[in-house]
Design a protein around this motif. Structure first.
Motif, PDB file in Angstrom:
ATOM      1  N   THR A 213      43.199  31.762  40.769  1.00  0.00           N
ATOM      2  CA  THR A 213      42.058  31.907  41.676  1.00  0.00           C
ATOM      3  C   THR A 213      42.558  31.544  43.074  1.00  0.00           C
ATOM      4  O   THR A 213      43.709  31.136  43.246  1.00  0.00           O
ATOM      5  CB  THR A 213      40.882  30.991  41.291  1.00  0.00           C
ATOM      6  OG1 THR A 213      41.218  29.622  41.569  1.00  0.00           O
ATOM      7  CG2 THR A 213      40.507  31.129  39.816  1.00  0.00           C
ATOM      8  N   GLU A 214      41.690  31.656  44.052  1.00  0.00           N
ATOM      9  CA  GLU A 214      42.108  31.343  45.418  1.00  0.00           C
ATOM     10  C   GLU A 214      42.526  29.888  45.578  1.00  0.00           C
ATOM     11  O   GLU A 214      43.389  29.569  46.397  1.00  0.00           O
ATOM     12  CB  GLU A 214      40.983  31.673  46.407  1.00  0.00           C
ATOM     13  CG  GLU A 214      40.730  33.169  46.572  1.00  0.00           C
ATOM     14  CD  GLU A 214      39.675  33.444  47.630  1.00  0.00           C
ATOM     15  OE1 GLU A 214      39.151  32.469  48.223  1.00  0.00           O
ATOM     16  OE2 GLU A 214      39.388  34.623  47.869  1.00  0.00           O
TER      17      GLU A 214
ATOM     18  N   LEU B 169      54.639  38.544  44.979  1.00  0.00           N
ATOM     19  CA  LEU B 169      53.441  38.756  45.778  1.00  0.00           C
ATOM     20  C   LEU B 169      53.266  37.573  46.717  1.00  0.00           C
ATOM     21  O   LEU B 169      53.743  36.472  46.425  1.00  0.00           O
ATOM     22  CB  LEU B 169      52.202  38.869  44.875  1.00  0.00           C
ATOM     23  CG  LEU B 169      52.125  40.068  43.925  1.00  0.00           C
ATOM     24  CD1 LEU B 169      50.926  39.909  42.992  1.00  0.00           C
ATOM     25  CD2 LEU B 169      52.023  41.369  44.705  1.00  0.00           C
TER      26      LEU B 169
ATOM     27  N   SER C 114      55.663  38.009  39.832  1.00  0.00           N
ATOM     28  CA  SER C 114      54.233  38.188  39.549  1.00  0.00           C
ATOM     29  C   SER C 114      54.062  38.403  38.062  1.00  0.00           C
ATOM     30  O   SER C 114      54.922  38.987  37.394  1.00  0.00           O
ATOM     31  CB  SER C 114      53.655  39.370  40.344  1.00  0.00           C
ATOM     32  OG  SER C 114      54.338  40.571  40.050  1.00  0.00           O
TER      33      SER C 114
ATOM     34  N   GLN D 246      47.774  35.795  47.412  1.00  0.00           N
ATOM     35  CA  GLN D 246      47.147  37.079  47.092  1.00  0.00           C
ATOM     36  C   GLN D 246      46.655  37.096  45.652  1.00  0.00           C
ATOM     37  O   GLN D 246      47.434  37.233  44.713  1.00  0.00           O
ATOM     38  CB  GLN D 246      48.122  38.230  47.321  1.00  0.00           C
ATOM     39  CG  GLN D 246      47.517  39.606  47.042  1.00  0.00           C
ATOM     40  CD  GLN D 246      48.502  40.726  47.301  1.00  0.00           C
ATOM     41  OE1 GLN D 246      49.348  40.627  48.192  1.00  0.00           O
ATOM     42  NE2 GLN D 246      48.405  41.800  46.530  1.00  0.00           N
ATOM     43  N   VAL D 247      45.340  36.980  45.468  1.00  0.00           N
ATOM     44  CA  VAL D 247      44.737  37.000  44.140  1.00  0.00           C
ATOM     45  C   VAL D 247      43.705  38.108  44.125  1.00  0.00           C
ATOM     46  O   VAL D 247      42.529  37.899  44.448  1.00  0.00           O
ATOM     47  CB  VAL D 247      44.103  35.636  43.791  1.00  0.00           C
ATOM     48  CG1 VAL D 247      43.528  35.666  42.374  1.00  0.00           C
ATOM     49  CG2 VAL D 247      45.128  34.515  43.910  1.00  0.00           C
ATOM     50  N   ASP D 248      44.128  39.307  43.781  1.00  0.00           N
ATOM     51  CA  ASP D 248      43.228  40.455  43.804  1.00  0.00           C
ATOM     52  C   ASP D 248      42.238  40.430  42.649  1.00  0.00           C
ATOM     53  O   ASP D 248      41.117  40.921  42.781  1.00  0.00           O
ATOM     54  CB  ASP D 248      44.048  41.753  43.762  1.00  0.00           C
ATOM     55  CG  ASP D 248      44.940  41.920  44.984  1.00  0.00           C
ATOM     56  OD1 ASP D 248      44.542  41.432  46.065  1.00  0.00           O
ATOM     57  OD2 ASP D 248      46.028  42.516  44.843  1.00  0.00           O
ATOM     58  N   ARG D 249      42.642  39.873  41.521  1.00  0.00           N
ATOM     59  CA  ARG D 249      41.765  39.798  40.337  1.00  0.00           C
ATOM     60  C   ARG D 249      41.712  38.351  39.851  1.00  0.00           C
ATOM     61  O   ARG D 249      42.469  37.951  38.972  1.00  0.00           O
ATOM     62  CB  ARG D 249      42.278  40.702  39.209  1.00  0.00           C
ATOM     63  CG  ARG D 249      42.223  42.183  39.483  1.00  0.00           C
ATOM     64  CD  ARG D 249      42.758  42.946  38.277  1.00  0.00           C
ATOM     65  NE  ARG D 249      41.977  42.629  37.067  1.00  0.00           N
ATOM     66  CZ  ARG D 249      42.437  42.814  35.822  1.00  0.00           C
ATOM     67  NH1 ARG D 249      43.675  43.242  35.635  1.00  0.00           N
ATOM     68  NH2 ARG D 249      41.676  42.531  34.783  1.00  0.00           N
TER      69      ARG D 249
ATOM     70  N   GLY E 258      49.692  40.771  37.416  1.00  0.00           N
ATOM     71  CA  GLY E 258      49.179  41.135  38.726  1.00  0.00           C
ATOM     72  C   GLY E 258      48.851  39.964  39.627  1.00  0.00           C
ATOM     73  O   GLY E 258      48.205  40.132  40.660  1.00  0.00           O
ATOM     74  N   LEU E 259      49.331  38.772  39.266  1.00  0.00           N
ATOM     75  CA  LEU E 259      49.054  37.565  40.027  1.00  0.00           C
ATOM     76  C   LEU E 259      50.363  36.951  40.526  1.00  0.00           C
ATOM     77  O   LEU E 259      51.390  37.034  39.840  1.00  0.00           O
ATOM     78  CB  LEU E 259      48.322  36.538  39.148  1.00  0.00           C
ATOM     79  CG  LEU E 259      46.947  36.963  38.622  1.00  0.00           C
ATOM     80  CD1 LEU E 259      46.511  36.054  37.473  1.00  0.00           C
ATOM     81  CD2 LEU E 259      45.907  36.928  39.743  1.00  0.00           C
TER      82      LEU E 259
END
Length: 212
Positions: free
Chosen positions: A171-172, A52, A146, A56-59, A149-150
């Motif tokens: 995190t961001e 990824l 990944s 990109q940190v969707d969660r 999911g990270l």
């Protein structure tokens, strides 16, 4: 008469048989026994995914529990899966230094297996990817993937293949780094796949943080 009886073939056979039985009993009672493992089978590999973008940190992951008690983030079964099985002699120690904070687990005098939050120096995958060590090739082989999911990266500091690091952007503005230092892994399922063990550890810790 007693001397002649002891020297007879039948008596010699009885004496030899008795010695064999006695030796077997001594070996079974006093010899080293293999500790019984806690897990019924080896743990499944971590479910890694396609690379990824490093930002990109969707969660995002809530790190409050990590900050409060990082050594609580592996259950007994999980410690057996990624540190040593059986886990009876595993020691967990909080590490709070000037550059990072987290916990290290080890079995007797075995290698240290750690979950750390960098607080000085590269704190994100993006910062790590442009760090001088990365530019000089000292983190090779560098593999983007990944986990949970990270975005994550698997790398080897100073190209030392016996040691491994897995950093995950949680995190961001913060990554967590899982690493192994040292060569002795008594009771580990991951002697031949150290990076795989760290990926599994990251999967466990992130999952526990998300459940908190």
């Amino acid at each position: 008469m007693a001397h002649r009886a002891l020297g007879s073939p039948g008596m010699r056979a009885l004496v030899v048989a008795g010695i064999v039985v006695l030796a077997a009993n001594l070996l079974s009672g006093c010899g080293p026994s293999t500790p019984k493992r806690l897990l019924p089978q080896p743990p499944a590999p971590a479910q890694t995914g396609a690379p990824l973008p490093l930002t990109q940190v969707d969660r995002p992951v809530d790190l409050a529990k990590f900050d409060a008690d990082p050594c609580s983030l592996l259950t007994k079964d999980q410690a057996a899966a990624v540190v040593a099985d059986p886990p009876n002699d595993i020691r967990a120690n909080v590490r709070n230094g000037p550059s990072d904070f987290g916990c290290s687990w080890n079995n007797h005098l075995g290698a240290l297996i750690s979950a750390m939050k960098p607080i000085d120096g590269p704190m994100t995958l993006t910062e790590l990817s442009v760090d001088s060590l990365k530019k000089d090739g000292e983190l090779d082989p560098w593999t983007e993937t990944s986990i949970a999911g990270l975005p994550a990266v698997v790398y080897h500091v100073f190209r030392h293949m016996d040691e491994c690091s897995v950093s995950v952007q949680v995190t961001e503005d913060q990554m967590l780094t899982f690493d192994i230092q040292g060569t002795d892994l008594p009771g580990s399922y991951w002697n031949n796949d150290r990076c795989g063990g760290l990926a599994k550890m990251a999967e466990y810790v992130i999952g526990n943080l998300r459940q908190s």
